[in-house]
Design an enzyme around this catalytic site. Sequence first.
Site, PDB file in Angstrom:
ATOM      1  N   HIS A   1     -19.445-144.012  58.616  1.00 31.21           N
ATOM      2  CA  HIS A   1     -19.239-144.805  57.403  1.00 31.21           C
ATOM      3  C   HIS A   1     -20.241-145.972  57.310  1.00 31.21           C
ATOM      4  CE1 HIS A   1     -17.212-146.860  54.140  1.00 31.21           C
ATOM      5  NE2 HIS A   1     -17.066-147.941  54.895  1.00 31.21           N
ATOM      6  N   LYS A  36      -5.744-151.665  52.500  1.00 31.78           N
ATOM      7  CA  LYS A  36      -6.159-150.433  51.820  1.00 31.78           C
ATOM      8  C   LYS A  36      -5.927-149.277  52.783  1.00 31.78           C
ATOM      9  CE  LYS A  36      -9.788-151.658  48.561  1.00 31.78           C
ATOM     10  NZ  LYS A  36     -11.208-151.409  48.228  1.00 31.78           N
ATOM     11  N   ARG A  39       9.581-144.042  51.766  1.00 30.84           N
ATOM     12  CA  ARG A  39       9.112-145.009  50.749  1.00 30.84           C
ATOM     13  C   ARG A  39       8.681-146.338  51.340  1.00 30.84           C
ATOM     14  NH1 ARG A  39      13.576-142.680  48.105  1.00 30.84           N
ATOM     15  NH2 ARG A  39      12.868-141.101  46.631  1.00 30.84           N
ATOM     16  N   GLU A  87     -20.898-153.573  58.303  1.00 28.36           N
ATOM     17  CA  GLU A  87     -19.922-154.317  57.495  1.00 28.36           C
ATOM     18  C   GLU A  87     -20.031-155.823  57.780  1.00 28.36           C
ATOM     19  OE1 GLU A  87     -18.284-152.692  55.207  1.00 28.36           O
ATOM     20  OE2 GLU A  87     -17.626-150.723  55.936  1.00 28.36           O
ATOM     21  N   HIS A 133     -20.547-144.040  49.789  1.00 28.76           N
ATOM     22  CA  HIS A 133     -19.503-143.017  49.680  1.00 28.76           C
ATOM     23  C   HIS A 133     -20.091-141.702  49.157  1.00 28.76           C
ATOM     24  CE1 HIS A 133     -15.923-146.102  49.450  1.00 28.76           C
ATOM     25  NE2 HIS A 133     -16.369-145.915  50.666  1.00 28.76           N
ATOM     26  N   HIS A 153     -21.273-149.488  48.923  1.00 26.24           N
ATOM     27  CA  HIS A 153     -20.318-148.410  49.164  1.00 26.24           C
ATOM     28  C   HIS A 153     -20.361-147.308  48.106  1.00 26.24           C
ATOM     29  CE1 HIS A 153     -18.836-151.041  52.265  1.00 26.24           C
ATOM     30  NE2 HIS A 153     -17.836-150.239  52.574  1.00 26.24           N
ATOM     31  N   LYS A 188     -12.862-161.613  55.083  1.00 26.02           N
ATOM     32  CA  LYS A 188     -12.055-160.574  54.443  1.00 26.02           C
ATOM     33  C   LYS A 188     -10.691-161.132  54.045  1.00 26.02           C
ATOM     34  CE  LYS A 188     -10.850-155.945  53.889  1.00 26.02           C
ATOM     35  NZ  LYS A 188     -11.045-154.561  54.285  1.00 26.02           N
ATOM     36  N   ARG A 224     -12.426-158.699  45.025  1.00 27.05           N
ATOM     37  CA  ARG A 224     -12.307-157.824  46.202  1.00 27.05           C
ATOM     38  C   ARG A 224     -13.309-156.673  46.144  1.00 27.05           C
ATOM     39  NH1 ARG A 224      -7.070-155.469  49.529  1.00 27.05           N
ATOM     40  NH2 ARG A 224      -8.374-154.343  51.014  1.00 27.05           N
ATOM     41  N   GLU A 229      -7.712-155.691  44.115  1.00 33.24           N
ATOM     42  CA  GLU A 229      -9.062-155.405  43.641  1.00 33.24           C
ATOM     43  C   GLU A 229      -9.200-155.483  42.131  1.00 33.24           C
ATOM     44  OE1 GLU A 229     -11.325-152.919  46.298  1.00 33.24           O
ATOM     45  OE2 GLU A 229     -12.271-151.969  44.586  1.00 33.24           O
ATOM     46  N   ASN A 275     -17.297-154.063  48.558  1.00 36.85           N
ATOM     47  CA  ASN A 275     -17.834-152.704  48.527  1.00 36.85           C
ATOM     48  C   ASN A 275     -19.334-152.656  48.262  1.00 36.85           C
ATOM     49  OD1 ASN A 275     -15.808-150.833  49.179  1.00 36.85           O
ATOM     50  ND2 ASN A 275     -14.774-151.296  47.249  1.00 36.85           N
TER      51      ASN A 275
HETATM   52  N1  LIG Z   1      -9.219-149.598  54.623  1.00 33.00           N
HETATM   53  C1  LIG Z   1     -10.343-150.254  54.498  1.00 33.00           C
HETATM   54  O1  LIG Z   1     -10.384-151.340  53.909  1.00 33.00           O
HETATM   55  C2  LIG Z   1     -11.585-149.692  55.108  1.00 33.00           C
HETATM   56  C3  LIG Z   1     -12.702-150.508  55.285  1.00 33.00           C
HETATM   57  C4  LIG Z   1     -13.811-149.983  55.953  1.00 33.00           C
HETATM   58  C5  LIG Z   1     -13.781-148.677  56.415  1.00 33.00           C
HETATM   59  N2  LIG Z   1     -12.678-147.918  56.194  1.00 33.00           N
HETATM   60  C6  LIG Z   1     -12.609-146.539  56.690  1.00 33.00           C
HETATM   61  O2  LIG Z   1     -12.719-146.569  58.092  1.00 33.00           O
HETATM   62  C7  LIG Z   1     -13.253-145.318  58.531  1.00 33.00           C
HETATM   63  C8  LIG Z   1     -14.338-145.571  59.532  1.00 33.00           C
HETATM   64  O3  LIG Z   1     -13.784-146.248  60.625  1.00 33.00           O
HETATM   65  P1  LIG Z   1     -14.448-146.172  62.071  1.00 33.00           P
HETATM   66  O4  LIG Z   1     -15.879-146.461  61.938  1.00 33.00           O
HETATM   67  O5  LIG Z   1     -13.615-146.997  62.935  1.00 33.00           O
HETATM   68  O6  LIG Z   1     -14.357-144.622  62.423  1.00 33.00           O
HETATM   69  P2  LIG Z   1     -13.352-143.791  63.362  1.00 33.00           P
HETATM   70  O7  LIG Z   1     -11.975-144.213  63.163  1.00 33.00           O
HETATM   71  O8  LIG Z   1     -13.685-142.368  63.146  1.00 33.00           O
HETATM   72  O9  LIG Z   1     -13.798-144.240  64.833  1.00 33.00           O
HETATM   73  C9  LIG Z   1     -15.078-143.937  65.282  1.00 33.00           C
HETATM   74  C10 LIG Z   1     -15.057-143.126  66.592  1.00 33.00           C
HETATM   75  O10 LIG Z   1     -14.788-143.996  67.675  1.00 33.00           O
HETATM   76  C11 LIG Z   1     -13.666-143.502  68.420  1.00 33.00           C
HETATM   77  N3  LIG Z   1     -13.045-144.666  68.993  1.00 33.00           N
HETATM   78  C12 LIG Z   1     -12.176-145.520  68.409  1.00 33.00           C
HETATM   79  N4  LIG Z   1     -11.944-146.554  69.210  1.00 33.00           N
HETATM   80  C13 LIG Z   1     -12.654-146.344  70.345  1.00 33.00           C
HETATM   81  C14 LIG Z   1     -12.831-147.076  71.538  1.00 33.00           C
HETATM   82  N5  LIG Z   1     -12.280-148.277  71.710  1.00 33.00           N
HETATM   83  N6  LIG Z   1     -13.627-146.550  72.509  1.00 33.00           N
HETATM   84  C15 LIG Z   1     -14.233-145.365  72.317  1.00 33.00           C
HETATM   85  N7  LIG Z   1     -14.134-144.644  71.196  1.00 33.00           N
HETATM   86  C16 LIG Z   1     -13.350-145.133  70.219  1.00 33.00           C
HETATM   87  C17 LIG Z   1     -12.886-142.746  67.397  1.00 33.00           C
HETATM   88  O11 LIG Z   1     -11.986-141.864  67.997  1.00 33.00           O
HETATM   89  C18 LIG Z   1     -13.998-142.063  66.633  1.00 33.00           C
HETATM   90  O12 LIG Z   1     -14.485-140.965  67.354  1.00 33.00           O
HETATM   91  C19 LIG Z   1     -13.736-144.616  57.294  1.00 33.00           C
HETATM   92  O13 LIG Z   1     -12.839-143.601  56.969  1.00 33.00           O
HETATM   93  C20 LIG Z   1     -13.737-145.683  56.238  1.00 33.00           C
HETATM   94  O14 LIG Z   1     -13.518-145.172  54.955  1.00 33.00           O
HETATM   95  C21 LIG Z   1     -11.585-148.394  55.564  1.00 33.00           C
HETATM   96 ZN   LIG Z   2     -16.781-149.960  54.373  1.00 28.81          ZN
END
Ligand SMILES: NC(=O)c1ccc[n+]([C@@H]2O[C@H](COP(=O)([O-])OP(=O)(O)OC[C@H]3O[C@@H](n4cnc5c(N)ncnc54)[C@H](O)[C@@H]3O)[C@@H](O)[C@H]2O)c1
Ligand SMILES: [Zn+2]
Length: 475
Positions: A376, A254, A232, A296, A363, A359, A338, A352, A348, A356
């Site tokens: 993404h 999030k 939890r 972003e 999405h 998005h 942010k 907030r 949100e 998006n």
């Molecule tokens: N929680 C939130 O507020 C929020 C906001 C924006 C995006 N997101 C989410 O984030 C995700 C996308 O994140 P992302 O773009 O980081 O994708 P990801 O986590 O898949 O990373 C992208 C790629 O880079 C690799 N990688 C990571 N760090 C590395 C490094 N330093 N050197 C080499 N390779 C590396 C990863 O293993 C992966 O293959 C989506 O699922 C999206 O929905 C969440």
């Molecule tokens: Zn995003």
Amino acid sequence: MNYSNSKVPNSSLIARSSLAMAVAHAMAATPVTNTRCSLSGNGEASTSLVASSSGTKVTRAVLSGCRDKKRVVVCLRRRQGKDSRQFKEQSSLNVGAGVLEGAPPATRDEPTIVEVDLGDRSYPIYIGPGLLNQPELLQRHVKGKKVLVVTNTKVAPLYLDRTIAALKHGRFNVEVESVILPDGEKYKDLPTLTQVFDKAIQTHMDRRCTFVALGGGVIGDMCGYAAASYLRGVNFIQIPTTLMAQVDSSVGGKTGVNHPLGKNMIGAFYQPQCVLVDTDTLNTLPDRELASGVAEVIKYGLIRDAKFFEWQEKNLEALLARDPATLAYAVKRSCENKAEVVSLDEREGGVRATLNLGHTFGHAIEAGIGYGGWLHGEAVAAGTVMSADMSLRMGWIDETLFNRALELLKRANLPVSPPDSMNIQTFKSIMAVDKKVADGLLRLILLKGSLGNCVFTGEYDPKALDQTLSAFCKS
Ligand SMILES: NC(=O)c1ccc[n+]([C@@H]2O[C@H](COP(=O)([O-])OP(=O)(O)OC[C@H]3O[C@@H](n4cnc5c(N)ncnc54)[C@H](O)[C@@H]3O)[C@@H](O)[C@H]2O)c1
Ligand SMILES: [Zn+2]
């Protein structure tokens, strides 16, 4: 990636088909009390006050969360308008460096600290190069004696040893375990999440343990959700290693996983104890992933920070070339934006949602073509152009602004229209289950007014949405 088949429709195109969105049009307003996001009588959340007053407000939001001397000094420096380079030159702080006897060689770089002000859940974002070599930064946020690092097959060989060393350094009674998940958005799901719980239970992680997310946004979102639900709720730290995660996903709490029918549909709001951004980790990031994060960064400029957008127009090539000072400034300014939005509206209720921008369309692209097909940020980039197109059709922005947004995204090598495989029906059916649907009404973030202003609203002309979908889809 070749986006050559991506096309930008002529924004003056008038689509004739009248599309019946599956969503009804009854606006459900959620009141928000702050000076940055106003809700008009019709329930429209607007950030239109932001551009004129952002400097003061950021400082206030940050200052109120400054709980110790070091942070106050950094906050005051920010108030004086110093940029991250100036911080380094002028700061006499020495946060973490050489604090522990026998510590691994600590860099002399001092982190910039951006505070996320959420009362008793406030936390710092440490930003700077070489921070993984400053164990004290992480250790001050670890409670208990057990730590579980959650990472993936790509990041583990690059940074896991260094992270474990930082966590254990000088603390011989701290046990650090790790779980290495398969890499990719397609594994951001419940079955993969189970691996984290399996490892946590097998290694007797207790209520005082800390989960550490080491990786990009996928790992951060999954580890955060695991931390929110294991026993939890346990302690949680983010070490984001992609630009996307450093400027966006690691901040704000999030967390969650995808469902085959919708992106991020299962999750929780759960804030970390701290976010540690070692900007050196970006050196190993592929170009395409870097560009995805830039989408972003551009978003912050468009929705609330005109000056930042103008800075991006001048510095985009340096950013893509990974000039360290340019990268550091982009991360810092994005985190400040942010942090402020999250401080104002953690769950949100209104403002907030403006984070998006693009998005809802994005999405739909991610889910429609299958998770991982596009990154993404790529889907967000195309979605941002679609949102701007809709705003232009309704006369909410002028053509110059539309073109500036389009050009900057193109210069970042991002796609500016959806893939050919996306058709109108796919968009409509996925958008109908978007998290921003309330009482059957799809609410959207749309640009409105001059650069840096947007609205989160259900009060738009549905024909404009139909026209945008028709203009960007072949069928
Ligand atoms: N929680 C939130 O507020 C929020 C906001 C924006 C995006 N997101 C989410 O984030 C995700 C996308 O994140 P992302 O773009 O980081 O994708 P990801 O986590 O898949 O990373 C992208 C790629 O880079 C690799 N990688 C990571 N760090 C590395 C490094 N330093 N050197 C080499 N390779 C590396 C990863 O293993 C992966 O293959 C989506 O699922 C999206 O929905 C969440
Ligand atoms: Zn995003």
